[in-house]
Design a protein around this motif. Structure first.
Motif, PDB file in Angstrom:
ATOM      1  N   SER A  23       0.874  -1.172   0.000  1.00 24.62           N
ATOM      2  CA  SER A  23       0.000   0.000   0.000  1.00 24.62           C
ATOM      3  C   SER A  23       0.910   1.221   0.000  1.00 24.62           C
ATOM      4  CB  SER A  23      -0.869   0.013   1.262  1.00 24.62           C
ATOM      5  OG  SER A  23      -0.040   0.146   2.409  1.00 24.62           O
TER       6      SER A  23
ATOM      7  N   ILE B 299      -8.432  -0.285  -3.129  1.00 30.30           N
ATOM      8  CA  ILE B 299      -8.728  -1.590  -2.544  1.00 30.30           C
ATOM      9  C   ILE B 299      -9.442  -2.412  -3.604  1.00 30.30           C
ATOM     10  CG2 ILE B 299     -10.081  -2.787  -0.779  1.00 30.30           C
ATOM     11  CD1 ILE B 299      -9.623  -0.306   1.012  1.00 30.30           C
ATOM     12  N   LYS B 300      -9.037  -3.653  -3.740  1.00 30.14           N
ATOM     13  CA  LYS B 300      -9.608  -4.528  -4.762  1.00 30.14           C
ATOM     14  C   LYS B 300     -11.094  -4.737  -4.497  1.00 30.14           C
ATOM     15  CE  LYS B 300      -9.004  -9.065  -6.824  1.00 30.14           C
ATOM     16  NZ  LYS B 300      -8.225 -10.294  -6.799  1.00 30.14           N
TER      17      LYS B 300
END
Length: 147
Positions: free
Chosen positions: A7, A86-87
């Motif tokens: 991240s 975020i996926k």
């Protein structure tokens, strides 16, 4: 060796650690980034199986390009930002678009020294099956422009 989350926060923490190193050790790390980018990423970040697979199947041109750009930023202690959403959980994803932007500048001084400035931003975008063809076409055009 400590691994960081994949991240922007993790990337920032890794940069702080790297940029505390003396120039000689930082140069070793930067050279490793450019010669073995995949291993550098897997050694330094916590990745899930999907992320490991994504890095493993990346086109060699893209890996070399990523490694060279990150190398320039690291060796010159320049800021690197990772922008990655975020996926999405409930969408059928088929690919990722990885795009780099930099504003590197070089100042050549009379005493044969060079000063590099700027920053590097790495964008990772998730693509649905609907978007995949357009993004794959964009990725190929992007790589063709580079090489």
């Amino acid at each position: 060796m400590k691994k960081y989350s994949f991240s922007n926060e993790g990337f920032q923490s890794l940069q702080k650690q790297l940029y505390r190193l003396p120039d000689s050790l930082l140069k070793i790390q930067a050279n490793f980034v450019s010669t073995n980018f995949k291993k550098w990423v897997t050694d330094n970040f916590v990745l899930n199986n999907s992320q490991l697979n994504c890095i493993d199947i990346q086109d060699l041109k893209m890996i070399r390009f990523l490694g060279s750009q990150v190398n320039i930023a690291i060796i010159n202690r320049l800021p690197i930002t990772l922008i990655k959403p975020i996926k999405p959980i409930n969408q059928a994803l088929s690919s990722k678009l990885i795009r780099l932007e930099n504003n590197f500048t070089a100042l050549f001084e009379i005493n044969d020294k060079i000063k590099i400035g700027g920053q590097l931003t790495i964008y990772i975008t998730y693509c649905t099956k609907h978007d995949a063809n357009a993004y794959q076409k964009y990725n190929q055009q992007y790589l063709n422009q580079l090489f």
